[in-house]
Write an enzyme that holds these catalytic residues in place. Structure first.
Site, mmCIF file in Angstrom:
data_model
loop_
_atom_site.group_PDB
_atom_site.id
_atom_site.type_symbol
_atom_site.label_atom_id
_atom_site.label_comp_id
_atom_site.label_asym_id
_atom_site.label_seq_id
_atom_site.Cartn_x
_atom_site.Cartn_y
_atom_site.Cartn_z
ATOM 1 N N GLU A 148 0.192 -76.052 62.828
ATOM 2 C CA GLU A 148 -0.162 -75.059 63.847
ATOM 3 C C GLU A 148 0.560 -73.720 63.650
ATOM 4 O O GLU A 148 1.780 -73.655 63.773
ATOM 5 C CB GLU A 148 0.192 -75.620 65.230
ATOM 6 C CG GLU A 148 -0.075 -74.669 66.375
ATOM 7 C CD GLU A 148 0.422 -75.202 67.712
ATOM 8 O OE1 GLU A 148 0.116 -74.575 68.742
ATOM 9 O OE2 GLU A 148 1.113 -76.250 67.720
ATOM 10 N N GLU A 242 -3.625 -77.362 76.325
ATOM 11 C CA GLU A 242 -2.187 -77.581 76.193
ATOM 12 C C GLU A 242 -1.449 -76.408 76.830
ATOM 13 O O GLU A 242 -1.280 -75.348 76.228
ATOM 14 C CB GLU A 242 -1.769 -77.701 74.718
ATOM 15 C CG GLU A 242 -0.302 -78.080 74.567
ATOM 16 C CD GLU A 242 0.379 -77.392 73.393
ATOM 17 O OE1 GLU A 242 1.128 -78.075 72.694
ATOM 18 O OE2 GLU A 242 0.182 -76.174 73.208
#
Length: 284
Positions: A148, A242
């Site tokens: 990420e 998230e």
């Protein structure tokens, strides 16, 4: 596409006595519960798998990377701890039948410095050495590592999709792909839609977050464009909300969460599911 929600929305760190959030996630309409593993000792894998099966949820796994889990650290002990942590999380992902283990695998969150070219090269080499071993371990366990990119305020190493692709292409293994978080991409990418097309089949996972990390659909993110781009590349994974309802002090500091992002975690989760369903499930 499946829609999901992270345990971070409700708790930090996740522990066995937080199992009730799986029931909430299902009730609100999510397909996937993403478990953020901050403390390995708090995870009850058998309980998670049992309850997820009972309620009909898929599971995915994400990581939390502090200073001592930094595989690019100049401290060999931290690199060793970081690699061991990634392997432990891969094993848990395998047991939970999560297709991915995702996060900023390459460095500690909050590690932001202006360093010399030589220092950067050294840290990158440490990262690649450990990432290669982690990728081999992931392949053996049938799990894809999803790396990420983070925004510039949370890391100085990998901020953009281009940088992430450059790093994973050095390893060049289908068990190492990329996680795109729209919160970070909204800061760092010229166009999230173009970045999705650039990623193509190297996109393993999406964390779909609003530009302020609040309720999806209430900010500036181009959700319809993101949906269309994901459809155009044939993305078959999940879009997971998230954000952070009750962050720990460490997480709040790392992610710069200084104020509530919604009226409550439950309201954010409910409204997020309603919006996600409209965008990703009720449209072609």
């Amino acid at each position: 596409m499946k829609i999901g929600i992270s345990s971070f929305v409700w708790v930090s760190p996740y522990a066995a006595d937080h199992i009730d959030i799986l029931y909430k996630a299902k009730d609100y309409g999510y397909d996937v519960m993403e478990i953020a593993i901050e403390d390995l000792s708090l995870i009850d894998v058998k309980q998670l798998k049992k309850v997820a099966r009972e309620v009909g949820l898929n599971l995915s796994v994400s990581g939390a990377f502090g200073t001592e889990r930094d595989i690019s650290s100049e401290h060999s002990s931290y690199r060793k701890i970081g690699l061991s942590y990634i392997k432990d999380c891969i094993a848990i992902a395998n047991e939970l039948e999560s297709p991915i283990f995702g996060g900023p695998l390459y460095s500690a969150v909050g590690k932001t410095r202006l360093v010399s070219k030589e220092q950067k090269e050294m840290e990158r080499n440490f990262c690649l050495e450990n990432l290669l071993e982690a990728t081999k371990y992931a392949k053996e366990h049938g799990v894809v590592l999803a790396l990420e990119p983070l925004n510039r305020f949370e890391t100085d190493m990998i901020n953009t999709v281009d940088q992430a692709l450059e790093l994973i292409n050095e390893i060049n293994d289908p068990s190492l792909k990329i996680l795109l978080d729209t919160f970070h991409a909204n800061i760092e990418e010229k166009s999230i839609v173009n970045s999705i097309h650039l990623l193509g089949d190297k996109l393993a996972h999406v964390q779909g977050n609003e530009n302020d990390r609040g309720t999806p659909g209430t900010g500036q993110v181009d959700w319809e464009g993101i949906r269309d781009a994901l459809n155009q590349i044939g993305y078959q994974g999940s879009v997971v909300l998230e954000t952070f309802g009750s962050p720990s002090k460490e997480l709040a500091r790392a992610a710069s969460i200084w104020r509530p992002l919604a009226e409550s975690s439950d309201i954010l989760a409910r409204d997020g599911a309603t919006f996600y369903t409209k965008i990703f499930k009720n449209n072609p």
